[in-house]
Design a protein around this motif. Structure first.
Motif, short mmCIF file in Angstrom:
data_model
loop_
_atom_site.label_atom_id
_atom_site.label_comp_id
_atom_site.label_asym_id
_atom_site.label_seq_id
_atom_site.Cartn_x
_atom_site.Cartn_y
_atom_site.Cartn_z
N MET A 1 11.19 -0.19 -5.07
CA MET A 1 10.67 0.97 -4.26
C MET A 1 9.89 1.38 -5.32
SD MET A 1 10.65 2.45 -1.54
CE MET A 1 10.39 4.29 -0.95
N GLN A 2 10.02 1.45 -6.67
CA GLN A 2 9.09 2.26 -7.65
C GLN A 2 7.81 1.24 -7.76
OE1 GLN A 2 9.22 4.87 -8.99
NE2 GLN A 2 8.43 4.89 -10.83
N LEU A 3 7.92 -0.01 -7.62
CA LEU A 3 7.12 -0.95 -7.64
C LEU A 3 5.86 -0.44 -6.20
CD1 LEU A 3 5.55 -3.34 -9.04
CD2 LEU A 3 6.70 -4.78 -7.30
N LEU A 4 6.40 -0.35 -5.10
CA LEU A 4 5.72 0.07 -3.85
C LEU A 4 5.13 1.52 -4.12
CD1 LEU A 4 4.74 -0.70 -1.11
CD2 LEU A 4 6.79 0.32 -0.39
N LYS A 5 5.86 2.37 -4.71
CA LYS A 5 5.28 3.67 -4.90
C LYS A 5 3.93 3.50 -5.89
CE LYS A 5 6.59 8.30 -5.76
NZ LYS A 5 7.67 9.38 -6.06
N LYS A 6 4.15 2.79 -6.94
CA LYS A 6 3.24 2.61 -8.10
C LYS A 6 2.06 2.03 -7.70
CE LYS A 6 2.57 1.69 -12.86
NZ LYS A 6 3.08 1.35 -14.17
N HIS A 7 2.14 0.77 -6.75
CA HIS A 7 1.14 -0.14 -6.37
C HIS A 7 0.85 -0.09 -5.09
CE1 HIS A 7 0.81 -1.21 -10.67
NE2 HIS A 7 2.09 -1.59 -10.76
N GLY A 8 1.33 0.26 -4.27
CA GLY A 8 1.29 0.56 -2.81
C GLY A 8 -0.21 0.53 -2.52
N HIS A 9 -0.90 1.52 -3.20
CA HIS A 9 -2.28 1.93 -2.89
C HIS A 9 -3.24 0.49 -2.89
CE1 HIS A 9 -4.04 2.02 -6.90
NE2 HIS A 9 -2.55 2.35 -7.26
N TRP A 10 -2.85 -0.06 -3.74
CA TRP A 10 -3.59 -1.52 -3.83
C TRP A 10 -3.28 -2.38 -2.72
CZ3 TRP A 10 -7.47 -3.04 -6.42
CH2 TRP A 10 -7.78 -2.74 -7.71
N VAL A 11 -2.27 -2.55 -2.06
CA VAL A 11 -2.08 -3.14 -0.84
C VAL A 11 -3.01 -2.56 0.18
CG1 VAL A 11 -0.42 -3.76 1.14
CG2 VAL A 11 0.18 -3.97 -1.37
N LEU A 12 -2.76 -1.39 0.43
CA LEU A 12 -3.36 -0.64 1.41
C LEU A 12 -5.12 -0.68 1.37
CD1 LEU A 12 -1.54 2.70 1.70
CD2 LEU A 12 -1.61 0.76 3.34
N THR A 13 -5.38 -0.72 -0.07
CA THR A 13 -6.92 -0.77 -0.43
C THR A 13 -7.55 -2.06 -0.10
OG1 THR A 13 -6.78 1.11 -1.89
CG2 THR A 13 -8.55 -0.72 -2.18
N LEU A 14 -6.77 -3.24 -0.36
CA LEU A 14 -7.38 -4.57 -0.28
C LEU A 14 -7.13 -4.97 1.37
CD1 LEU A 14 -5.15 -6.19 -3.14
CD2 LEU A 14 -7.67 -5.91 -3.05
N PHE A 15 -6.30 -4.13 1.98
CA PHE A 15 -6.31 -4.50 3.57
C PHE A 15 -7.50 -4.08 4.07
CE2 PHE A 15 -5.73 -2.82 7.78
CZ PHE A 15 -5.42 -4.27 8.41
N VAL A 16 -7.94 -2.78 3.75
CA VAL A 16 -9.26 -2.22 4.50
C VAL A 16 -10.41 -2.73 3.86
CG1 VAL A 16 -10.40 0.14 4.29
CG2 VAL A 16 -8.06 0.24 4.43
N ALA A 17 -10.37 -3.20 2.44
CA ALA A 17 -11.52 -3.72 1.98
C ALA A 17 -11.71 -5.25 2.63
CB ALA A 17 -11.41 -3.84 0.58
N PHE A 18 -10.57 -5.89 2.78
CA PHE A 18 -10.63 -7.07 3.45
C PHE A 18 -11.41 -7.03 4.90
CE2 PHE A 18 -8.91 -10.38 6.37
CZ PHE A 18 -9.61 -11.48 5.94
N VAL A 19 -10.78 -6.06 5.76
CA VAL A 19 -11.28 -6.12 7.14
C VAL A 19 -12.69 -5.58 7.23
CG1 VAL A 19 -10.86 -4.77 9.31
CG2 VAL A 19 -9.12 -5.72 8.10
N PHE A 20 -13.12 -4.78 6.21
CA PHE A 20 -14.55 -4.10 6.38
C PHE A 20 -15.49 -5.30 5.78
CE2 PHE A 20 -13.49 0.73 6.02
CZ PHE A 20 -13.58 0.77 7.23
N ILE A 21 -15.14 -5.91 4.66
CA ILE A 21 -15.99 -6.73 3.92
C ILE A 21 -16.10 -8.05 4.82
CG2 ILE A 21 -16.41 -8.42 2.05
CD1 ILE A 21 -15.21 -5.77 0.29
#
Length: 162
Positions: A1-21
């Protein structure tokens, strides 16, 4: 859970950037799919409301303008995620992404474009573009919620609520 809280923004960021790019090729190369969506569906709809040309090449909402906004949002998201000292950069990218994708969802729902885009050859995308747009919207909204400590104080100050 701590890992998701600390790095979850990367998962979301990479998804958005992938779709847009991944969509940039279509928007900047005048692919038949993009021409059909912007000039074959959206521009005639806008023209029927008295706004001819807004989705045409050179229009304020042309494929290249939208693609440029998606590219900028992706860059802000990625740079902001990588720069822990400047989280406002990621907030700006998430806000920009949310704005761009809100427009896309609106046009899927309230114009002849529809949820399942019917291509020029008569095939349907089965709602794939719409579902990706919804995923990007949720991801940007969650990113903004995760980074509310960055933007909320400025909003409170603007509203005079310290």
């Amino acid at each position: 859970m701590q890992l998701l809280k600390k790095h979850g923004h990367w998962v979301l960021t990479l998804f958005v950037a992938f779709v847009f790019i991944q969509s940039l090729f279509f928007k900047f190369s005048n692919s038949p799919e993009t021409v059909y969506i912007f000039q074959g569906k959206l521009d005639p709809w806008a023209a029927s409301l008295g706004f001819a040309g807004v989705f045409a090449p050179g229009g304020i909402f042309s494929a290249k303008v939208v693609g440029t906004a998606e590219l900028l949002a992706s860059l802000l998201l990625l740079v902001g995620a990588a720069t822990a000292r400047r989280p406002w950069i990621q907030v700006a990218g998430a806000a920009m992404g949310l704005g761009v994708i809100s427009g896309a969802i609106f046009f899927h729902l309230f114009t002849p474009l529809g949820i399942a885009v019917i291509n020029t050859d008569g095939s349907s995308d089965g709602g794939e573009l719409f579902m990706l747009a919804c995923g990007v919207w949720v991801s940007c909204a969650v990113l903004l919620w995760m980074r509310r400590d960055v933007w909320a104080p400025a909003v409170r100050q603007l509203l005079g609520r310290s």
